[in-house]
Design an enzyme around this catalytic site. Structure first.
Site, PDB file in Angstrom:
ATOM      1  N   GLY A 136     -13.293 -12.401 -16.347  1.00 24.17           N
ATOM      2  CA  GLY A 136     -11.996 -12.621 -16.416  1.00 24.17           C
ATOM      3  C   GLY A 136     -11.159 -11.735 -17.515  1.00 24.17           C
ATOM      4  CB  CYS A 139      -6.320 -20.235  11.124  1.00 21.26           C
ATOM      5  SG  CYS A 139      -6.978 -21.909  11.679  1.00 21.26           S
ATOM      6  CB  CYS A 174      -8.824 -22.887  16.313  1.00 20.60           C
ATOM      7  SG  CYS A 174      -8.583 -23.153  14.748  1.00 20.60           S
ATOM      8  CB  CYS A 201      -5.195 -24.498  13.648  1.00 20.10           C
ATOM      9  SG  CYS A 201      -5.116 -22.926  14.385  1.00 20.10           S
TER      10      CYS A 201
END
Lengths: 267, 311
Positions: B33, B267, B245, B242
């Protein structure tokens, strides 16, 4: 004289300043300043512009490193007095947002102008680990009321506040963490007299109610008389007179203090 | 495998530069970080297009690597296509659109929906690496705040969101605490992806080219999104699936399909979507004209990619 000051024999001082000096290059800003400050006591520092008042305050609060002398602070939990300028920076910052507070002359220096009043007041508790939004907000609302700002201004930014409101918001932001010692640099500077009077009223009330110790720098003798228990008069970076407020103002000994007192118009 | 251009070092950067960046990467991995400054080079693409990510990728890529590049989850957008083509040319490596096949994935603003494994590395492109920047403009001060873990202002930002919108409205680049020590900007991924960073089995590297900072999250490191006790962190959700799909667990993009208000939600991860369709899943609008047109376009781009990559 306040009750707190009478307890001096029993309690060691909150703040012990010894031989403090600071120069900018070859130009001394303050020199050889020593005093004790006890819990619940308000010390006024008066003097003309350029007499080293603000430099002194910044040295006391750790914002500036002095060239000489020490500032010892006795924390609430007791134990060893801390040498403020020998502390690691992290520790000093922690002190600055727990036990201490600093009220700037210009509220823009002490506030975050880009976020709401509530967030300004909540910053200290959040920095200390408060993570409950509801409680932070309730605290902020409570403090807003205590500094006499309408509660519907909680989500407004300080940019929409008047000068007096900003100054009161700055007070709330500092006092929310329950400090023991507050440094104030001309807290009433730049405010008109009626707003000044209200702020002074509020300050006096809060200081007595919370038992705060405070160092208040001002060039306004009326402010000093209203708020301070003791007074230090500075000239050219040195303390020329030091005593109880009434005594210094009513019976000034040093020629400079006499000049200062006599130059105020008697209303 | 196509041969890299003669006269160009493998992976474009010269050896000295790669060494410098690898050093920065090692330091970044050692201090999760923490933003490590590095001597960012000029790259043959503009700042903001992934100059940081591309330098990190160029420094760690090897001849055996299989590279995938995504932009907002999709393999077929300009940025992804050109970076992929760049590496095929200067390193001669194999590229893929399939998340599972890739060993190295450079991403702009998404984490793939398919879970990544320990053998994979994710490289993020980062525009603004400093999470404290919007509260504190001074670089000297933000560095000091990181050094002292002085992070109170991060919650001021979240407080402000709740006070104005009733909830934390920050929806991307949502600040996280890494390894319990450094507050980090996860790059502008949607906060939907934040939970995927926590305790992840794969290495995550972040490169900011304009700001010249590199940081990292090593595998199995704690990554916690900042929040309040009474306003816990939560991700975006959709009340639909979606359209192509039928996936109900992926991040959906809105695609406008005509000028009379027609739209599809699909998506954002194009490989995930294509994979599900290949497996026989069908969304509610898959059979509509717009749905078929969109699916056709995506397949065509994938075919073009496959034909460019003989490997």
């Amino acid at each position: 004289m306040s009750a707190a000051a009478l307890m001096t024999e029993a309690d060691p001082p909150l703040l012990t300043v010894a031989g403090l000096g600071k120069a900018f290059g070859a130009r001394p800003a303050c020199a050889d300043i020593s005093f004790d400050l006890y819990a619940g006591e308000v010390l006024g520092v008066v003097g003309e512009s350029g007499s080293g008042k603000t430099t002194l305050l910044r040295c006391l609060s750790g914002g500036l490193t002095p060239d000489a002398g020490t500032v010892l602070y006795r924390p609430a939990e007791g134990g060893q007095a801390l040498d403020v300028h020998a502390l690691p920076e992290g520790r000093r910052r922690l002190l600055m947002r727990t036990d201490w507070g600093y009220v700037h002359q210009d509220p823009r220096d002490g506030l975050r102008m880009g976020v709401s009043a509530g967030a300004n007041i909540g910053e200290r508790p959040m920095a200390l680990g408060a993570r409950h939004y509801g409680r932070i907000r309730a605290d902020a609302a409570d403090w807003l009321a205590r500094v006499e700002i309408e509660s519907d201004r909680l989500d407004d930014r300080p940019t929409t506040f008047s000068g007096g409101m900003r100054q009161r918001l700055q007070l709330a932001r500092v006092l929310v963490s329950g400090p023991r010692l507050v440094f104030m640099d001309e807290p009433t500077g730049g405010l008109d007299v009626s707003v000044q009077a209200r702020l002074l009223d509020l300050l006096r009330d809060l200081v007595t109610r919370l038992g705060l110790a405070a160092v208040i720098v001002t060039h306004d003798l009326a402010v000093a008389r209203l708020l301070a228990h003791r007074l230090m008069v500075m000239k050219d970076g040195r303390v020329v007179e030091h005593g109880l407020t009434d005594q210094v103002l009513d019976d000034p000994h040093h020629p400079y203090t006499q000049l200062l007192v006599s130059s105020v118009l008697q209303a | 495998m196509s041969q890299p251009d003669a006269g160009v070092t493998f992976g474009y950067l010269d050896e000295q530069t790669k060494r410098m960046i690898r050093r920065a990467l090692l330091k970044a991995v050692a201090i999760p970080g923490y933003q490590v400054p590095f001597a960012g080079r000029e790259m043959p693409l503009p700042y903001g297009w992934g100059t940081g990510g591309i330098q990190v990728t160029a420094s760690i890529i090897g001849p055996e690597d299989v590279l995938k590049v995504i932009d907002q989850g999709a393999d077929d957008t300009t940025n992804a296509v050109s970076i992929r083509r760049f590496f095929r040319r200067v390193a001669g490596v194999r590229t893929t659109e399939r998340t599972r096949e890739a060993t190295l994935i450079q991403t702009r603003h998404r984490i793939p929906e398919t879970p990544l494994g320990p053998g994979q590395i994710l490289v993020y492109q980062v525009p603004i690496p400093e999470p404290l920047r919007f509260m504190e403009p001074r670089e000297t001060e933000t560095r000091r705040m990181h050094a002292l873990a002085d992070y109170g202002v991060m919650h001021v930002k979240l407080y402000e969101d709740i006070a104005h919108y009733g909830r934390v409205a920050t929806s991307y680049d949502y600040p996280v605490m890494v390894n319990g020590r450094h507050v980090m900007a996860p790059s502008p991924i949607p906060k939907f992806d934040n939970p995927k960073m926590h305790d992840a089995p794969f290495l995550q590297l972040f490169g900011a080219g304009r700001e010249k900072r590199i940081y990292a999250v090593p595998p199995h490191t704690s990554v916690v999104s900042l929040d309040f006790e009474d306003h816990p962190f939560e991700v975006q959700g959709w009340d639909r699936v979606c359209d192509l799909c039928g996936a109900d667990d992926s991040y959906l993009d809105e695609v406008v399909t005509d000028d009379i208000g027609g739209r599809l939600f699909v998506c954002s991860d194009s490989d995930y979507c294509a994979g599900r369709r290949a497996d026989g899943h069908q969304g509610p609008a898959a059979a509509s004209a717009a749905g078929e047109a969109l699916a056709d376009t995506m397949e065509q781009v994938a075919r073009e990619h496959a034909s460019e990559d003989p490997a």
